[in-house]
Design a protein around this motif. Structure first.
Motif, PDB file in Angstrom:
ATOM      1  N   LEU A  46       0.820  -1.212   0.000  1.00  0.00           N
ATOM      2  CA  LEU A  46       0.000   0.000   0.000  1.00  0.00           C
ATOM      3  C   LEU A  46       0.853   1.260   0.000  1.00  0.00           C
ATOM      4  CD1 LEU A  46      -2.978   0.881   0.050  1.00  0.00           C
ATOM      5  CD2 LEU A  46      -2.793   1.019   2.545  1.00  0.00           C
ATOM      6  N   ALA A  47       1.989   1.244   0.678  1.00  0.00           N
ATOM      7  CA  ALA A  47       2.859   2.417   0.695  1.00  0.00           C
ATOM      8  C   ALA A  47       3.366   2.747  -0.706  1.00  0.00           C
ATOM      9  CB  ALA A  47       4.038   2.197   1.644  1.00  0.00           C
ATOM     10  N   ASP A  48       3.723   1.728  -1.473  1.00  0.00           N
ATOM     11  CA  ASP A  48       4.179   1.963  -2.846  1.00  0.00           C
ATOM     12  C   ASP A  48       3.046   2.499  -3.710  1.00  0.00           C
ATOM     13  OD1 ASP A  48       6.575   1.019  -1.938  1.00  0.00           O
ATOM     14  OD2 ASP A  48       6.576  -0.825  -3.122  1.00  0.00           O
ATOM     15  N   PHE A  49       1.834   1.986  -3.503  1.00  0.00           N
ATOM     16  CA  PHE A  49       0.676   2.519  -4.210  1.00  0.00           C
ATOM     17  C   PHE A  49       0.484   3.992  -3.882  1.00  0.00           C
ATOM     18  CE2 PHE A  49      -3.783   3.741  -4.109  1.00  0.00           C
ATOM     19  CZ  PHE A  49      -4.171   3.501  -5.419  1.00  0.00           C
ATOM     20  N   HIS A  50       0.571   4.343  -2.615  1.00  0.00           N
ATOM     21  CA  HIS A  50       0.399   5.739  -2.216  1.00  0.00           C
ATOM     22  C   HIS A  50       1.471   6.627  -2.834  1.00  0.00           C
ATOM     23  CE1 HIS A  50      -2.043   4.594   1.633  1.00  0.00           C
ATOM     24  NE2 HIS A  50      -2.794   4.621   0.542  1.00  0.00           N
ATOM     25  N   ALA A  51       2.703   6.114  -2.953  1.00  0.00           N
ATOM     26  CA  ALA A  51       3.793   6.910  -3.514  1.00  0.00           C
ATOM     27  C   ALA A  51       3.523   7.257  -4.979  1.00  0.00           C
ATOM     28  CB  ALA A  51       5.117   6.157  -3.387  1.00  0.00           C
ATOM     29  N   ILE A  52       3.091   6.285  -5.776  1.00  0.00           N
ATOM     30  CA  ILE A  52       2.850   6.584  -7.192  1.00  0.00           C
ATOM     31  C   ILE A  52       1.558   7.362  -7.379  1.00  0.00           C
ATOM     32  CG2 ILE A  52       1.641   4.434  -7.789  1.00  0.00           C
ATOM     33  CD1 ILE A  52       4.279   6.333  -9.906  1.00  0.00           C
ATOM     34  N   ALA A  53       0.553   7.110  -6.540  1.00  0.00           N
ATOM     35  CA  ALA A  53      -0.693   7.872  -6.630  1.00  0.00           C
ATOM     36  C   ALA A  53      -0.442   9.344  -6.312  1.00  0.00           C
ATOM     37  CB  ALA A  53      -1.742   7.286  -5.693  1.00  0.00           C
ATOM     38  N   ALA A  54       0.437   9.604  -5.352  1.00  0.00           N
ATOM     39  CA  ALA A  54       0.758  10.990  -5.008  1.00  0.00           C
ATOM     40  C   ALA A  54       1.459  11.681  -6.168  1.00  0.00           C
ATOM     41  CB  ALA A  54       1.630  11.032  -3.758  1.00  0.00           C
ATOM     42  N   ARG A  55       2.372  10.976  -6.833  1.00  0.00           N
ATOM     43  CA  ARG A  55       3.051  11.561  -7.989  1.00  0.00           C
ATOM     44  C   ARG A  55       2.052  11.844  -9.108  1.00  0.00           C
ATOM     45  NH1 ARG A  55       5.796  15.174 -10.342  1.00  0.00           N
ATOM     46  NH2 ARG A  55       6.779  14.545 -12.310  1.00  0.00           N
ATOM     47  N   PHE A  56       1.123  10.922  -9.336  1.00  0.00           N
ATOM     48  CA  PHE A  56       0.102  11.127 -10.359  1.00  0.00           C
ATOM     49  C   PHE A  56      -0.743  12.359 -10.028  1.00  0.00           C
ATOM     50  CE2 PHE A  56      -4.395  10.444 -11.483  1.00  0.00           C
ATOM     51  CZ  PHE A  56      -4.297  10.477 -12.859  1.00  0.00           C
ATOM     52  N   LYS A  57      -1.176  12.489  -8.791  1.00  0.00           N
ATOM     53  CA  LYS A  57      -2.023  13.621  -8.415  1.00  0.00           C
ATOM     54  C   LYS A  57      -1.268  14.945  -8.514  1.00  0.00           C
ATOM     55  CE  LYS A  57      -5.069  10.886  -5.452  1.00  0.00           C
ATOM     56  NZ  LYS A  57      -5.486  10.582  -4.062  1.00  0.00           N
ATOM     57  N   SER A  58       0.040  14.899  -8.309  1.00  0.00           N
ATOM     58  CA  SER A  58       0.823  16.126  -8.482  1.00  0.00           C
ATOM     59  C   SER A  58       0.842  16.562  -9.945  1.00  0.00           C
ATOM     60  CB  SER A  58       2.250  15.927  -7.972  1.00  0.00           C
ATOM     61  OG  SER A  58       3.027  15.112  -8.846  1.00  0.00           O
ATOM     62  N   LEU A  59       0.812  15.605 -10.862  1.00  0.00           N
ATOM     63  CA  LEU A  59       0.757  15.940 -12.285  1.00  0.00           C
ATOM     64  C   LEU A  59      -0.628  16.434 -12.686  1.00  0.00           C
ATOM     65  CD1 LEU A  59       2.772  13.005 -13.916  1.00  0.00           C
ATOM     66  CD2 LEU A  59       3.556  15.325 -13.413  1.00  0.00           C
ATOM     67  N   VAL A  60      -1.657  15.878 -12.048  1.00  0.00           N
ATOM     68  CA  VAL A  60      -3.023  16.327 -12.327  1.00  0.00           C
ATOM     69  C   VAL A  60      -3.162  17.818 -12.036  1.00  0.00           C
ATOM     70  CG1 VAL A  60      -5.427  16.128 -11.579  1.00  0.00           C
ATOM     71  CG2 VAL A  60      -4.072  14.067 -11.958  1.00  0.00           C
ATOM     72  N   ALA A  61      -2.452  18.278 -10.996  1.00  0.00           N
ATOM     73  CA  ALA A  61      -2.568  19.669 -10.576  1.00  0.00           C
ATOM     74  C   ALA A  61      -1.860  20.636 -11.520  1.00  0.00           C
ATOM     75  CB  ALA A  61      -2.003  19.828  -9.165  1.00  0.00           C
ATOM     76  N   VAL A  62      -1.059  20.118 -12.455  1.00  0.00           N
ATOM     77  CA  VAL A  62      -0.323  20.967 -13.392  1.00  0.00           C
ATOM     78  C   VAL A  62      -1.176  21.204 -14.638  1.00  0.00           C
ATOM     79  CG1 VAL A  62       1.761  21.150 -14.798  1.00  0.00           C
ATOM     80  CG2 VAL A  62       1.869  20.072 -12.540  1.00  0.00           C
ATOM     81  N   PRO A  63      -1.344  22.458 -15.069  1.00  0.00           N
ATOM     82  CA  PRO A  63      -2.128  22.713 -16.287  1.00  0.00           C
ATOM     83  C   PRO A  63      -1.527  21.990 -17.487  1.00  0.00           C
ATOM     84  CG  PRO A  63      -1.716  24.757 -15.076  1.00  0.00           C
ATOM     85  CD  PRO A  63      -0.859  23.700 -14.433  1.00  0.00           C
ATOM     86  N   GLY A  64      -2.399  21.519 -18.355  1.00  0.00           N
ATOM     87  CA  GLY A  64      -1.947  20.830 -19.554  1.00  0.00           C
ATOM     88  C   GLY A  64      -2.745  19.576 -19.813  1.00  0.00           C
ATOM     89  N   PRO A  65      -2.319  18.761 -20.769  1.00  0.00           N
ATOM     90  CA  PRO A  65      -3.035  17.519 -21.071  1.00  0.00           C
ATOM     91  C   PRO A  65      -3.081  16.618 -19.845  1.00  0.00           C
ATOM     92  CG  PRO A  65      -1.402  18.016 -22.767  1.00  0.00           C
ATOM     93  CD  PRO A  65      -1.148  18.960 -21.642  1.00  0.00           C
ATOM     94  N   PRO A  66      -4.156  15.870 -19.663  1.00  0.00           N
ATOM     95  CA  PRO A  66      -4.267  15.016 -18.483  1.00  0.00           C
ATOM     96  C   PRO A  66      -3.212  13.908 -18.479  1.00  0.00           C
ATOM     97  CG  PRO A  66      -6.046  14.579 -20.023  1.00  0.00           C
ATOM     98  CD  PRO A  66      -5.352  15.798 -20.507  1.00  0.00           C
ATOM     99  N   PRO A  67      -2.636  13.615 -17.320  1.00  0.00           N
ATOM    100  CA  PRO A  67      -1.672  12.522 -17.219  1.00  0.00           C
ATOM    101  C   PRO A  67      -2.381  11.174 -17.158  1.00  0.00           C
ATOM    102  CG  PRO A  67      -2.001  13.500 -15.072  1.00  0.00           C
ATOM    103  CD  PRO A  67      -2.817  14.319 -16.038  1.00  0.00           C
ATOM    104  N   HIS A  68      -1.617  10.125 -17.360  1.00  0.00           N
ATOM    105  CA  HIS A  68      -2.130   8.753 -17.281  1.00  0.00           C
ATOM    106  C   HIS A  68      -1.261   7.956 -16.322  1.00  0.00           C
ATOM    107  CE1 HIS A  68      -5.054   8.804 -20.702  1.00  0.00           C
ATOM    108  NE2 HIS A  68      -4.356   9.882 -20.970  1.00  0.00           N
ATOM    109  N   LEU A  69      -1.888   7.011 -15.633  1.00  0.00           N
ATOM    110  CA  LEU A  69      -1.196   6.131 -14.699  1.00  0.00           C
ATOM    111  C   LEU A  69      -1.514   4.687 -15.062  1.00  0.00           C
ATOM    112  CD1 LEU A  69       0.374   5.366 -12.140  1.00  0.00           C
ATOM    113  CD2 LEU A  69      -1.659   5.945 -10.794  1.00  0.00           C
ATOM    114  N   LEU A  70      -0.468   3.898 -15.267  1.00  0.00           N
ATOM    115  CA  LEU A  70      -0.614   2.505 -15.677  1.00  0.00           C
ATOM    116  C   LEU A  70      -0.026   1.583 -14.623  1.00  0.00           C
ATOM    117  CD1 LEU A  70      -1.107   0.162 -17.681  1.00  0.00           C
ATOM    118  CD2 LEU A  70       1.063   0.781 -18.782  1.00  0.00           C
ATOM    119  N   PHE A  71      -0.847   0.641 -14.143  1.00  0.00           N
ATOM    120  CA  PHE A  71      -0.395  -0.426 -13.267  1.00  0.00           C
ATOM    121  C   PHE A  71      -0.193  -1.672 -14.127  1.00  0.00           C
ATOM    122  CE2 PHE A  71      -2.822   2.453 -10.559  1.00  0.00           C
ATOM    123  CZ  PHE A  71      -1.963   2.617  -9.480  1.00  0.00           C
TER     124      PHE A  71
END
Length: 285
Positions: free
Chosen positions: A23-48
């Motif tokens: 779960l900690a590793d999941f939280h780490a990548i989810a946090a990075r994804f959400k940080s990209l969501v907050a940046v203006p521009g095309p939406p980011p994608h997250l692949l497991f």
């Protein structure tokens, strides 16, 4: 139903492999994804890239060195949070089917940490509650293609022999219950995509061309690479984001979907990031 997703030619992609209930590793990548969501521009994608489930059942006092940093398997909570993330960001979160998820869908019985990994996980849910999880997993993908980047993603090595993308759409998940594990990688395209640890350059390039003529790099997980990644030969880039690694060695891929990738070596050099930048590497150089 289609078992392949084609990503857009813009935005950033994050890809992680084999969380196995961490779960900690999941939280780490989810946090990075959400940080990209907050940046203006095309939406980011997250692949497991498969194998979100079935973590270790080993006490800290008996934890072996070859499994990296200690953690407690929290697969049910990880799955719940992953579904919530996918609901919150529709079309941006993608899941590849791994051999461990396949154990719930007609794949062979696995006994890595329990006599029957699938039965153990399902037993943690109230009667009937795992049915929705199984239905969700049944819709997971077998390949993801980023055509502008020239990269394809699979769970295991791209060892499958196919004539085109439609071959993957027509694969059935059930019927592998009695297949010995040692035979799975040679049991048709599905077995190869979920179990193969490597393949030849010729076979890998043939698979990539069949998916998309512009694909030049194959990114996958499944195997444990203590150093975080391995390029056995082109076009293969095997990535270890979680299971079997120390925190300082875990890496994920971050790639601009508009940037063409010339080789696996280029993708590793320019795209791999430490999952825990502040952790001390043990094997990674």
């Amino acid at each position: 139903m289609s078992r392949i997703v084609t990503l857009p030619p813009v935005g950033r992609l994050l890809a992680v492999t084999d969380l196995h209930g961490n779960l900690a590793d999941f939280h780490a990548i989810a946090a990075r994804f959400k940080s990209l969501v907050a940046v203006p521009g095309p939406p980011p994608h997250l692949l497991f890239c498969g194998d979100l489930v079935h973590g270790p059942a080993i006490a800290l006092t008996a934890w072996p060195e070859h499994l990296g940093d200690f953690y407690v398997d929290q697969t049910p909570r990880l799955l719940s949070e992953a579904r919530q993330l996918a609901t919150a960001f529709p079309g941006q979160i993608h899941f590849l089917l791994g051999n461990h998820e396949h154990a719930h869908l007609g794949g062979p019985q696995l006994s890595k940490f329990h006599p029957d990994e699938a039965a153990y996980l399902e037993g943690q849910y109230a009667a009937g509650d795992f049915d929705a999880i199984r239905q969700w997993m049944a819709g997971w993908l077998l390949a993801v293609v980023a055509p502008a980047a020239g990269i394809a993603f699979t769970h295991a090595a791209p060892h499958a022999q196919i004539s085109g993308p439609g071959d993957l759409d027509n694969l059935k998940l059930a019927g592998y219950e009695s297949v010995p594990l040692v035979d799975m990688s040679s049991t048709g395209p599905l077995g190869a995509l979920l179990w193969a640890r490597t393949t030849s350059a010729e076979r890998a390039f043939a698979f990539l061309r069949a998916l998309d003529p512009g694909c030049r790099v194959a990114v996958f997980g499944h195997d444990i690479v203590r150093e975080g990644h391995l390029i056995e030969h082109e076009p293969l880039l095997c990535v270890s984001s979680s299971f079997g690694c120390y925190n300082g060695d875990k890496v994920y891929l971050e790639w601009d979907l508009a940037r063409p990738a010339g080789s696996a070596a280029e993708v590793a050099r320019a795209g791999l990031r430490p999952l825990y930048p502040d952790a001390r590497p043990v094997h990674r150089t």
